[in-house]
Structures are given as structure tokens and as C-alpha cells.
Design a protein around this motif. Structure first.
Motif, short mmCIF file in Angstrom:
data_model
loop_
_atom_site.label_atom_id
_atom_site.label_comp_id
_atom_site.label_asym_id
_atom_site.label_seq_id
_atom_site.Cartn_x
_atom_site.Cartn_y
_atom_site.Cartn_z
N MET A 16 0.88 -1.17 0.00
CA MET A 16 0.00 0.00 0.00
C MET A 16 0.91 1.22 0.00
O MET A 16 1.79 1.33 0.85
N VAL A 17 0.73 2.10 -1.00
CA VAL A 17 1.56 3.30 -1.09
C VAL A 17 0.70 4.55 -0.97
O VAL A 17 -0.50 4.51 -1.23
N VAL A 18 1.33 5.65 -0.57
CA VAL A 18 0.67 6.95 -0.59
C VAL A 18 1.35 7.75 -1.71
O VAL A 18 2.57 7.88 -1.74
N LYS A 19 0.53 8.22 -2.65
CA LYS A 19 1.05 9.03 -3.75
C LYS A 19 1.29 10.45 -3.24
O LYS A 19 0.70 10.87 -2.25
N LYS A 20 2.15 11.20 -3.94
CA LYS A 20 2.49 12.57 -3.54
C LYS A 20 1.22 13.41 -3.36
O LYS A 20 1.07 14.11 -2.36
N GLU A 21 0.30 13.31 -4.31
CA GLU A 21 -0.90 14.14 -4.24
C GLU A 21 -1.88 13.69 -3.16
O GLU A 21 -2.80 14.42 -2.81
N ASP A 22 -1.68 12.49 -2.60
CA ASP A 22 -2.57 11.99 -1.55
C ASP A 22 -1.95 12.09 -0.16
O ASP A 22 -2.55 11.63 0.81
N GLN A 23 -0.78 12.71 -0.03
CA GLN A 23 -0.10 12.76 1.27
C GLN A 23 -0.92 13.51 2.32
O GLN A 23 -0.91 13.13 3.48
N ARG A 24 -1.64 14.54 1.91
CA ARG A 24 -2.43 15.30 2.89
C ARG A 24 -3.62 14.50 3.40
O ARG A 24 -3.94 14.55 4.58
N GLY A 26 -3.88 11.13 3.12
CA GLY A 26 -3.44 9.82 3.60
C GLY A 26 -4.07 8.67 2.84
O GLY A 26 -3.98 7.52 3.26
N LYS A 27 -4.69 8.96 1.69
CA LYS A 27 -5.32 7.91 0.87
C LYS A 27 -4.26 6.96 0.34
O LYS A 27 -3.24 7.38 -0.19
N LEU A 28 -4.51 5.66 0.54
CA LEU A 28 -3.54 4.64 0.12
C LEU A 28 -3.96 3.99 -1.19
O LEU A 28 -5.15 3.84 -1.47
N THR A 29 -2.97 3.59 -1.97
CA THR A 29 -3.19 2.90 -3.24
C THR A 29 -2.49 1.56 -3.16
O THR A 29 -1.33 1.49 -2.76
N GLU A 30 -3.20 0.50 -3.55
CA GLU A 30 -2.62 -0.83 -3.50
C GLU A 30 -1.99 -1.19 -4.84
O GLU A 30 -2.51 -0.80 -5.89
N LYS A 48 10.37 4.90 -1.47
CA LYS A 48 9.67 5.30 -2.70
C LYS A 48 9.80 4.20 -3.74
O LYS A 48 10.90 3.70 -3.98
N VAL A 49 8.66 3.81 -4.32
CA VAL A 49 8.64 2.73 -5.31
C VAL A 49 7.79 3.12 -6.50
O VAL A 49 6.96 4.03 -6.43
N LYS A 50 8.02 2.40 -7.61
CA LYS A 50 7.14 2.49 -8.77
C LYS A 50 6.39 1.16 -8.83
O LYS A 50 7.00 0.09 -8.76
N LEU A 51 5.07 1.25 -8.94
CA LEU A 51 4.25 0.04 -9.03
C LEU A 51 4.16 -0.42 -10.47
O LEU A 51 4.52 0.30 -11.40
N GLN A 52 3.65 -1.63 -10.68
CA GLN A 52 3.57 -2.19 -12.02
C GLN A 52 2.68 -1.37 -12.95
O GLN A 52 2.87 -1.38 -14.15
N ASP A 53 1.71 -0.64 -12.38
CA ASP A 53 0.83 0.19 -13.22
C ASP A 53 1.41 1.58 -13.48
O ASP A 53 0.77 2.42 -14.09
N GLY A 54 2.65 1.84 -12.98
CA GLY A 54 3.30 3.12 -13.22
C GLY A 54 3.15 4.13 -12.10
O GLY A 54 3.77 5.18 -12.11
N THR A 55 2.32 3.83 -11.11
CA THR A 55 2.12 4.73 -9.97
C THR A 55 3.40 4.81 -9.15
O THR A 55 4.06 3.80 -8.90
#
Length: 63
Positions: A16-24, A26-30, A48-55
Motif C-alpha cells: 500500500m503506497v501513498v502518492k504525492k498528491e494523496d499525502q495530505r 493519507g489515501k492509500l493505493t494498492e 519510494k517505489v514504482k508500481l507495475q501500473d506506473g504509480t
């Protein structure tokens, strides 16, 4: 695991990662790790990672 140690993060694992635009909010992306972008062995806000979908985001949780 919380994703702050580089040794815990490996390509192919689900995280589960938090994107730069979601840091405020705290929305997580799987997703699945494709590349590790942080060079240091530890980062207080998550590796910091890059996911398979480019996120790109910082690992908050390892599934």
C-alpha cells in the motif's frame, strides 16, 4: 511491516503506497512493486517505489 526499511521492500510484493498528491489525505493505493526508487536503506516516510501500473509513491504498508 511498515515499508520504511529498504530490505523489506522487494519487486513483486504487494504493498500500500501513498502518492504525492494523496499525502495530505493519507489515501492509500494498492499495487505490486516494480522498481525501488529510494537508494538509502531507510526512509522515515517510507521507501519510494514504482508500481507495475506506473504509480509512484511511498510504501506505507506491506501486505
Amino acid at each position: 511491516m511498515n515499508g520504511k526499511n529498504r530490505n523489506d521492500v522487494k519487486p513483486g510484493i504487494k504493498v500500500m503506497v501513498v502518492k504525492k498528491e494523496d499525502q495530505r489525505t493519507g489515501k492509500l493505493t494498492e499495487g505490486v512493486v516494480k522498481d525501488i526508487l529510494t537508494n538509502s536503506s531507510f526512509h522515515p516516510h517510507g521507501i519510494k517505489v514504482k508500481l507495475q501500473d506506473g504509480t509512484v509513491g511511498r510504501v506505507q504498508e506491506i501486505k
